[in-house]
Design a protein around this motif. Structure first.
Motif, mmCIF file in Angstrom:
data_model
loop_
_atom_site.group_PDB
_atom_site.id
_atom_site.type_symbol
_atom_site.label_atom_id
_atom_site.label_comp_id
_atom_site.label_asym_id
_atom_site.label_seq_id
_atom_site.Cartn_x
_atom_site.Cartn_y
_atom_site.Cartn_z
ATOM 1 N N PHE A 92 0.835 -1.205 0.000
ATOM 2 C CA PHE A 92 0.000 0.000 0.000
ATOM 3 C C PHE A 92 0.877 1.265 0.000
ATOM 4 O O PHE A 92 1.925 1.320 0.660
ATOM 5 N N ILE A 93 0.408 2.233 -0.725
ATOM 6 C CA ILE A 93 1.014 3.564 -0.713
ATOM 7 C C ILE A 93 -0.033 4.501 -0.115
ATOM 8 O O ILE A 93 -1.123 4.663 -0.685
ATOM 9 N N LEU A 94 0.280 5.092 1.038
ATOM 10 C CA LEU A 94 -0.706 5.866 1.794
ATOM 11 C C LEU A 94 -0.316 7.340 1.910
ATOM 12 O O LEU A 94 0.838 7.715 1.686
ATOM 13 N N PHE A 95 -1.294 8.117 2.281
ATOM 14 C CA PHE A 95 -1.004 9.472 2.716
ATOM 15 C C PHE A 95 -0.326 9.405 4.082
ATOM 16 O O PHE A 95 -0.512 8.445 4.834
ATOM 17 N N ARG A 96 0.432 10.423 4.410
ATOM 18 C CA ARG A 96 1.175 10.447 5.663
ATOM 19 C C ARG A 96 0.244 10.321 6.868
ATOM 20 O O ARG A 96 -0.954 10.574 6.780
ATOM 21 N N GLU A 97 0.838 10.027 8.022
ATOM 22 C CA GLU A 97 0.035 9.772 9.212
ATOM 23 C C GLU A 97 -0.641 11.022 9.758
ATOM 24 O O GLU A 97 -1.551 10.923 10.572
ATOM 25 N N ASP A 98 -0.233 12.231 9.314
ATOM 26 C CA ASP A 98 -0.931 13.429 9.763
ATOM 27 C C ASP A 98 -2.176 13.707 8.918
ATOM 28 O O ASP A 98 -2.859 14.698 9.128
#
Length: 300
Positions: free
Chosen positions: A191-197
């Motif tokens: 998976f390629i995700l948006f950052r945790e913020d």
């Protein structure tokens, strides 16, 4: 002593007469005489040298007149500034935007706002939704865009986008020919995700856990175009909002519906119990009808 008393004194100094000053101000002579007398008693000095019907400024009166005039001028300038603000001629707004949605919604909105209010400046801060919400609550931002829901005990706002996430795959992915994809079918994918913020970071991980597995995350980014480019390079899969998917090159990636609905609601939020400037309040009123058209009529 108040601004009215200073105006009375300055008019007497200009007219060099209590009678003419009273006539110019449309008040009685005893009233203006009493006001000046009270000023002298309060300051402990004689401001006017009275002889017959004529009056002249004393040395103390000259000093007081100069300072009083500056105070009156400053008060008038303040009144004009506030009047400008109330009529939205000037102001400053600090707005927080997640990078993933700024280009999709806001260039035209900001452009239209500037046409109507050219002297209101806007300062944009790009951060993930979690950081935007935190900064609105703390007062570091006047207003922000974030993924809902938020803490409605602290924040007011309005929803302008209600969508679901879609799956973004490489065109050669084994599931690229499906009509829709179950989240469980992506168990073995990277998976390629948006950052945790970003709010979506936790939301996607939570959805995968609900489907029975912990997603294998190989990269996180704040930029949706970088995420889509990594999918196009065959490095993994991504879940992205419909609005962002409309910006992607369908020749480079395959976009498919997700069987499980993962909601994505965008809202404009502001602190509930904090005074909002005239400019901020007008921004809210101006942008709400425009942004609510975003689903059907993209504003980019």
């Amino acid at each position: 002593m108040d601004i009215r008393h200073l105006n009375y004194f300055l008019e007497v100094a200009r007219q060099k007469s209590f009678t003419k000053a009273a006539q110019a101000l449309y008040i009685t002579q005893p009233s203006i005489s009493k006001t000046v007398k009270n000023l002298e008693e309060e300051l402990g000095v004689t401001l006017l040298d009275r002889y017959g019907k004529k009056v002249e400024l004393t040395d103390a009166g000259e000093v007081f007149a100069r300072q009083a005039q500056e105070i009156v001028n400053s008060f008038h300038n303040l009144s004009s500034e506030l009047d400008d603000l109330m009529h939205l001629k000037k102001g400053h707004i600090r707005i927080g935007l997640p990078p993933m949605i700024g280009a999709s919604f806001f260039p035209k909105v900001i452009g239209e706002f500037y046409k109507q209010y050219p002297n209101i400046t806007i300062q944009l801060f790009e951060d993930g939704g979690k950081k935007v919400e935190k900064d609105v609550v703390s007062g570091a931002l006047d207003i922000g865009v974030t993924v809902l829901p938020t803490d409605d005990s602290l924040l007011d706002g309005y929803i302008f986008v209600t969508e679901s996430l879609k799956v973004v795959l490489h065109p050669t992915h084994p599931l690229a020919g499906e009509e829709e994809i179950h989240l469980s079918a992506l168990r073995e994918d990277a998976f390629i995700l948006f950052r945790e913020d970003f709010t979506l970071h936790d939301r996607i991980i939570g959805a995968c856990q609900k489907a029975g597995y912990q997603p294998r995350i190989i990269y996180e980014s704040a930029q949706w175009d970088l995420i889509s480019n990594m999918v196009a390079a065959g490095l993994g899969v991504a879940l992205m909002p419909e609005t962002i998917c409309r910006e992607l090159d369908v020749e480079e990636v395959c976009i498919l519906p997700l069987h499980e609905r993962i909601p994505w609601e965008l809202g404009m939020v502001w602190r509930k119990d904090r005074y909002q400037s005239f400019a901020v309040r007008e921004w809210i009123a101006f942008t709400e009808p425009m942004l609510k058209k975003a689903n059907d009529e993209p504003l980019c």
